[in-house]
Design a protein around this motif. Structure first.
Motif, mmCIF file in Angstrom:
data_model
loop_
_atom_site.group_PDB
_atom_site.id
_atom_site.type_symbol
_atom_site.label_atom_id
_atom_site.label_comp_id
_atom_site.label_asym_id
_atom_site.label_seq_id
_atom_site.Cartn_x
_atom_site.Cartn_y
_atom_site.Cartn_z
ATOM 1 N N TYR A 153 0.821 -1.201 0.000
ATOM 2 C CA TYR A 153 0.000 0.000 0.000
ATOM 3 C C TYR A 153 0.859 1.257 0.000
ATOM 4 C CZ TYR A 153 -3.619 -3.322 1.231
ATOM 5 O OH TYR A 153 -4.466 -4.404 1.218
ATOM 6 N N ASP A 154 0.322 2.303 -0.623
ATOM 7 C CA ASP A 154 0.967 3.609 -0.572
ATOM 8 C C ASP A 154 0.760 4.277 0.782
ATOM 9 O OD1 ASP A 154 1.839 4.041 -3.520
ATOM 10 O OD2 ASP A 154 -0.261 3.401 -3.672
ATOM 11 N N LEU A 155 -0.313 3.913 1.470
ATOM 12 C CA LEU A 155 -0.647 4.513 2.756
ATOM 13 C C LEU A 155 -1.511 3.559 3.550
ATOM 14 C CD1 LEU A 155 -0.659 7.184 4.524
ATOM 15 C CD2 LEU A 155 -2.837 7.718 3.416
ATOM 16 N N VAL A 156 -1.318 3.538 4.853
ATOM 17 C CA VAL A 156 -2.188 2.802 5.774
ATOM 18 C C VAL A 156 -2.826 3.804 6.721
ATOM 19 C CG1 VAL A 156 -2.307 1.111 7.646
ATOM 20 C CG2 VAL A 156 -0.862 0.660 5.643
ATOM 21 N N ILE A 157 -4.153 3.746 6.852
ATOM 22 C CA ILE A 157 -4.893 4.611 7.771
ATOM 23 C C ILE A 157 -5.399 3.749 8.923
ATOM 24 C CG2 ILE A 157 -6.896 6.113 8.053
ATOM 25 C CD1 ILE A 157 -6.635 6.847 5.099
ATOM 26 N N ALA A 158 -4.965 4.075 10.118
ATOM 27 C CA ALA A 158 -5.345 3.318 11.316
ATOM 28 C C ALA A 158 -6.596 3.939 11.917
ATOM 29 C CB ALA A 158 -4.216 3.314 12.332
ATOM 30 N N ALA A 159 -7.717 3.267 11.734
ATOM 31 C CA ALA A 159 -8.999 3.693 12.288
ATOM 32 C C ALA A 159 -9.504 2.605 13.233
ATOM 33 C CB ALA A 159 -10.007 3.959 11.171
ATOM 34 N N ASP A 160 -8.565 1.973 13.937
ATOM 35 C CA ASP A 160 -8.902 0.790 14.738
ATOM 36 C C ASP A 160 -9.161 1.093 16.206
ATOM 37 O OD1 ASP A 160 -6.180 1.363 14.762
ATOM 38 O OD2 ASP A 160 -5.548 -0.715 14.929
ATOM 39 N N GLY A 161 -9.573 2.312 16.496
ATOM 40 C CA GLY A 161 -10.194 2.592 17.773
ATOM 41 C C GLY A 161 -9.282 2.930 18.925
ATOM 42 N N LEU A 162 -9.921 3.059 20.081
ATOM 43 C CA LEU A 162 -9.255 3.541 21.289
ATOM 44 C C LEU A 162 -8.049 2.701 21.667
ATOM 45 C CD1 LEU A 162 -9.385 5.484 23.723
ATOM 46 C CD2 LEU A 162 -10.940 3.865 24.808
ATOM 47 N N ASN A 163 -8.169 1.396 21.565
ATOM 48 C CA ASN A 163 -7.068 0.500 21.924
ATOM 49 C C ASN A 163 -6.333 0.019 20.676
ATOM 50 O OD1 ASN A 163 -7.581 0.440 24.849
ATOM 51 N ND2 ASN A 163 -9.492 -0.562 24.264
ATOM 52 N N SER A 164 -6.059 0.952 19.776
ATOM 53 C CA SER A 164 -5.479 0.665 18.475
ATOM 54 C C SER A 164 -4.193 -0.155 18.549
ATOM 55 C CB SER A 164 -5.184 1.988 17.757
ATOM 56 O OG SER A 164 -4.400 1.794 16.614
ATOM 57 N N ALA A 165 -4.223 -1.337 17.937
ATOM 58 C CA ALA A 165 -3.009 -2.146 17.826
ATOM 59 C C ALA A 165 -2.036 -1.517 16.839
ATOM 60 C CB ALA A 165 -3.365 -3.565 17.379
ATOM 61 N N THR A 166 -2.564 -0.808 15.848
ATOM 62 C CA THR A 166 -1.692 -0.153 14.866
ATOM 63 C C THR A 166 -0.903 0.971 15.511
ATOM 64 O OG1 THR A 166 -3.472 -0.578 13.277
ATOM 65 C CG2 THR A 166 -1.633 0.782 12.541
ATOM 66 N N ARG A 167 -1.539 1.726 16.372
ATOM 67 C CA ARG A 167 -0.830 2.792 17.099
ATOM 68 C C ARG A 167 0.366 2.225 17.851
ATOM 69 N NH1 ARG A 167 -4.923 4.689 20.522
ATOM 70 N NH2 ARG A 167 -4.188 3.267 22.129
ATOM 71 N N ASP A 168 0.160 1.115 18.519
ATOM 72 C CA ASP A 168 1.268 0.462 19.221
ATOM 73 C C ASP A 168 2.343 -0.022 18.247
ATOM 74 O OD1 ASP A 168 -0.124 0.870 21.573
ATOM 75 O OD2 ASP A 168 -0.911 -1.172 21.660
ATOM 76 N N ALA A 169 1.905 -0.596 17.123
ATOM 77 C CA ALA A 169 2.842 -1.209 16.179
ATOM 78 C C ALA A 169 3.790 -0.196 15.557
ATOM 79 C CB ALA A 169 2.073 -1.950 15.089
ATOM 80 N N ILE A 170 3.358 1.069 15.418
ATOM 81 C CA ILE A 170 4.229 2.077 14.806
ATOM 82 C C ILE A 170 4.980 2.898 15.848
ATOM 83 C CG2 ILE A 170 2.868 2.176 12.695
ATOM 84 C CD1 ILE A 170 1.605 4.787 13.713
ATOM 85 N N GLY A 171 4.896 2.487 17.106
ATOM 86 C CA GLY A 171 5.734 3.092 18.134
ATOM 87 C C GLY A 171 5.170 4.308 18.827
ATOM 88 N N ILE A 172 3.872 4.573 18.683
ATOM 89 C CA ILE A 172 3.240 5.653 19.441
ATOM 90 C C ILE A 172 2.782 5.067 20.766
ATOM 91 C CG2 ILE A 172 1.319 7.282 19.537
ATOM 92 C CD1 ILE A 172 1.488 7.539 16.520
ATOM 93 N N THR A 173 3.330 5.584 21.858
ATOM 94 C CA THR A 173 3.160 4.933 23.157
ATOM 95 C C THR A 173 1.993 5.482 23.974
ATOM 96 O OG1 THR A 173 4.769 6.463 24.138
ATOM 97 C CG2 THR A 173 5.606 4.369 23.272
ATOM 98 N N ASP A 174 1.309 6.514 23.485
ATOM 99 C CA ASP A 174 0.168 7.077 24.222
ATOM 100 C C ASP A 174 -0.905 6.020 24.443
ATOM 101 O OD1 ASP A 174 0.478 10.369 23.933
ATOM 102 O OD2 ASP A 174 1.405 9.206 22.322
ATOM 103 N N LYS A 175 -1.473 6.010 25.630
ATOM 104 C CA LYS A 175 -2.530 5.062 25.982
ATOM 105 C C LYS A 175 -3.735 5.821 26.534
ATOM 106 C CE LYS A 175 0.131 1.325 25.486
ATOM 107 N NZ LYS A 175 -0.115 0.308 24.426
#
Length: 376
Positions: A153-175
């Motif tokens: 993909y040219d781009l991935v959009i993470a719309a996977d919610g409050l407990n986003s696994a994608t957010r964790d996977a790309i190194g954003i540590t906010d919870k």
């Protein structure tokens, strides 16, 4: 003829569905994956949509279906716990004068309308699928899915919610963090004469309220201090909500007898989240609850998520190169507005938790809603 850019949207909630429709309209190839096989089409009781959310739904082309399915109104009542009306205020028309100030509707019905829009737009939809790995390079993202298939993909959009696994996977540590409040929600028949949301402050809980969601239905809610969820048996959910609701008068006398089925009662803590600095890492970008969430004290959670989708799609459909500069522009456009909503929503609850009697609730509410009348 050039190959259209390809986007993966992770998550089929409001923001994921909305950005999918908008990007397909711009001519992009879009895959949407949703972890739940039922696409969340049956979950939830009701939702309150203010004008700025309705403005985005109109842009999506679904306003007529939403208007037909929901219940529009233009005022807010503040009542005493016994049901006595203390004050009635005209709601802010944050979507402009040609849209209702507020519309309530059944949450599953809104989801079904958005699902139909996604299906009609021609996106490739996969249900019951998740992302297992993301590998980025300068030109795109390689993805491996839970079924063993892969995609580029040219781009991935993470719309996977409050407990986003994608957010964790790309190194954003906010919870997300709990605010100290929790809400009981359920659907019920609409009592004759109920034509708006009324809120009772005080009594057995912090807030007791209801919202018409169609000509025949409402959703009702009671907000209290959060409890250990493990200490509340799911089989007792109806009993717990009914116990709190019995302390309120007015329309609650007609609502409370319908709180009998524990499977129709939802208990949720209020959370807060605001990712600061940027909402992207490389070619993975966050939208909606994956980037921010707030208590429903201003009823702006869905609106902020839908606005994210609108702004991001607008930028992606433009002439600028997809990269850090564009993704930072998305963040810079959204963060002042989202921060104001998150902070105001949290503050309204904190004043109640702290027992502040002279809090400037009308002032904070008015300033925030005035700001939201501006285009995102």
């Amino acid at each position: 003829m050039s190959t259209p850019r390809r986007v993966l949207v992770i998550g089929g909630g409001a923001s994921g569905n909305a950005v999918t429709v908008l990007l397909r309209r711009a001519g992009l190839a879009v895959d949407l994956i949703e972890a739940r096989p039922d696409w969340n089409a049956t979950t939830g009781s009701g939702i309150t949509l203010q004008g700025n959310a309705l403005r985005v739904l109109r842009e999506l082309g679904v306003w007529e279906q939403v208007e037909e399915s929901g219940f529009a109104f233009g005022s807010l009542g503040v009542i005493a716990p016994d049901g006595t009306l203390l004050h009635q205020a005209e709601d802010f028309q944050t979507g402009g004068d040609d849209l209702p100030a507020t519309l309530g509707m059944q949450r599953p019905q809104l989801q079904r309308i958005l699902i139909d829009a996604v299906r009609a737009c021609g996106a490739d939809v996969r249900l019951g699928a998740t992302v297992e790995t993301l590998e980025q390079d300068a030109s795109g993202v390689s993805v491996r899915f839970s079924d063993g298939t892969t995609g580029r993909y040219d781009l991935v959009i993470a719309a996977d919610g409050l407990n986003s696994a994608t957010r964790d996977a790309i190194g954003i540590t906010d919870k997300p963090e709990p605010t100290g409040m929790a809400i009981w929600r359920t659907a019920a028949p609409r009592p004759t004469g109920m034509v708006r949301t009324d809120l009772a402050y005080g009594g057995p809980a912090y807030i007791a309220g209801y919202c018409p969601t169609s000509e025949n239905t409402i959703y009702a809610y009671v907000v209290e201090k959060c409890r250990d969820r493990a200490s509340i048996a799911p089989a007792s959910y109806a009993d717990e909500m009914r116990r709190l609701a019995q302390g309120y008068g007015g329309f609650w006398a007609e609502i409370t007898p319908h709180i009998t089925d524990p499977e129709r009662v939802n208990y949720t803590w209020f959370d807060k989240l605001l990712v600061e600095g940027s909402w992207h890492r490389g070619r993975v970008v966050l939208v909606g609850d994956a980037a921010h969430c707030c208590p429903p004290t201003l009823a702006q959670g869905a609106a902020m998520s839908l606005e994210d989708a609108l702004v991001l799609a607008e930028l992606l459909a433009g002439d600028k190169a997809w990269g850090d500069e564009l993704f930072q522009e998305y963040y810079d456009r959204r963060i002042p507005r989202v921060r104001a909503v998150v902070e105001a929503s949290v503050q309204l609850g904190q004043w109640q938790l702290d027992g502040v009697r002279d809090a400037d609730v009308p002032g904070l509410f008015g300033r925030t809603m005035t700001m939201l009348k501006e285009l995102p």
